[in-house]
Scaffold this active site. Sequence first.
Site: not given
Length: 409
Positions: A186, A290, A97, A390, A12, A247
């Site tokens: 995704h 968090r 990926r 993934e 990935n 974003r």
Amino acid sequence: MSASPTRVLVLNSGSSSVKYQLLDMRDESRLATGLVERIGERTSRVEHTLLTGAEPETRTREGRVADHDEALDAVAAELSRDGLGLDSPELLAVGHRIVHGGRLFDGPTRVDWHVEREIERLVPVAPLHNPAGLAGIRTARRLNPSLPQVAVFDTAFHAHMPEAASRYALDTAVAEAHRIRRYGAHGTSHAYVSRATAELLGRPYEETNTIVLHLGNGASAAAVRGGRSVDTSMGLTPLEGLVMGTRSGDIDPAVVFHLMRNASMSAEDVDVLLNKKSGLYGLCGDNDMREITRRADEGDRTARLAFDVYVHRLRKYIGAYTAVLGRVDALVFTAGVGENSALVRAAAVEGLTGFGLAVDPERNAVREKRPRVISPEGTPVTVAVVPTDEELEIARQTYGLLGEGGDRG
Ligand code: ADP
């Protein structure tokens, strides 16, 4: 005769990192995992963990890794030290990926020169990610030219969205000339999680309608009808849709030319603003949920507002995708925020009993790394938390294409 190879190396390659996992697909066990991060910076870091012994064994080293080529050399060297190198006869293939597969790729694809050229042609719509994926493919080939390579595209799961969902209401000639449509992203995660949700519900995948909320640093929602994505919140690029770490997600496109005309910003400046300096970070200076919930708890109003904007957008998409699907069997949360933030999950469905949605506070508070239901017994829509994986999905798709019973072509 030696047994068929059953191991898959999953790569990935992100814009400044490479994550990897070596799996044995006979039992989907992990043999090794690791990452190279801060590629191109002064102090990059390589972390490799061998998982074949009684205890995991981790080796870490720091030093400059100039580019993805060097990063993969480092990965191959670490694997070789454990006798798991790219030349090992047990290795079936590398599964990569790849972020953007355009319209052409709707499933895992064996890499050849044609596939490589297409990934390259899509660089303008995935300028940070597709080049990293290509570097992974090229270096793996250099290290072992005869090892099969498979591209698993983030866009593939969404490739057959109905046109009503994938088309923008733009001048058709302009849209076609520049291949502008909603591709989503995704997809590997949405595919894995929607299937795992059907399993959790004990229903056939083909008959299950699910809204998946993948809430990581990047975030997207998908409406999945019977195992097919029928709408998703990311668009031409991963900028559209939900509020994300940095974003903006959905925004009036007029903001772009307003800033260019009135704030002396270039296209590049606006690109950086919307992709890197907006979202939660833009609203309150933090992109980690968090930290935001901690600050909000202490009465910080900016952090509270960031949380509220984030949740408001989520609720809009839940409503929209309920309408898109007509009948919803499950609403499922996944990725860093989705798997860990009980607060976000509770706020996202609060007061939505009219939609058949509710969260049981005790079930929601449980912290576990396995799929679980968090709605009360007997609610019309099952609300669930399903950790995404993934890498496993990429390995499964690679093995499905090339492994025993698969098409080795
Ligand atoms: P990426 O998109 O980088 O793969 P992840 O899915 O790993 O992202 O999600 C990372 C995000 O998850 C962090 O930025 C943070 O906001 C959030 N997160 C991780 N742990 C928690 C937690 N315990 N509570 C709330 N949010 C969390």
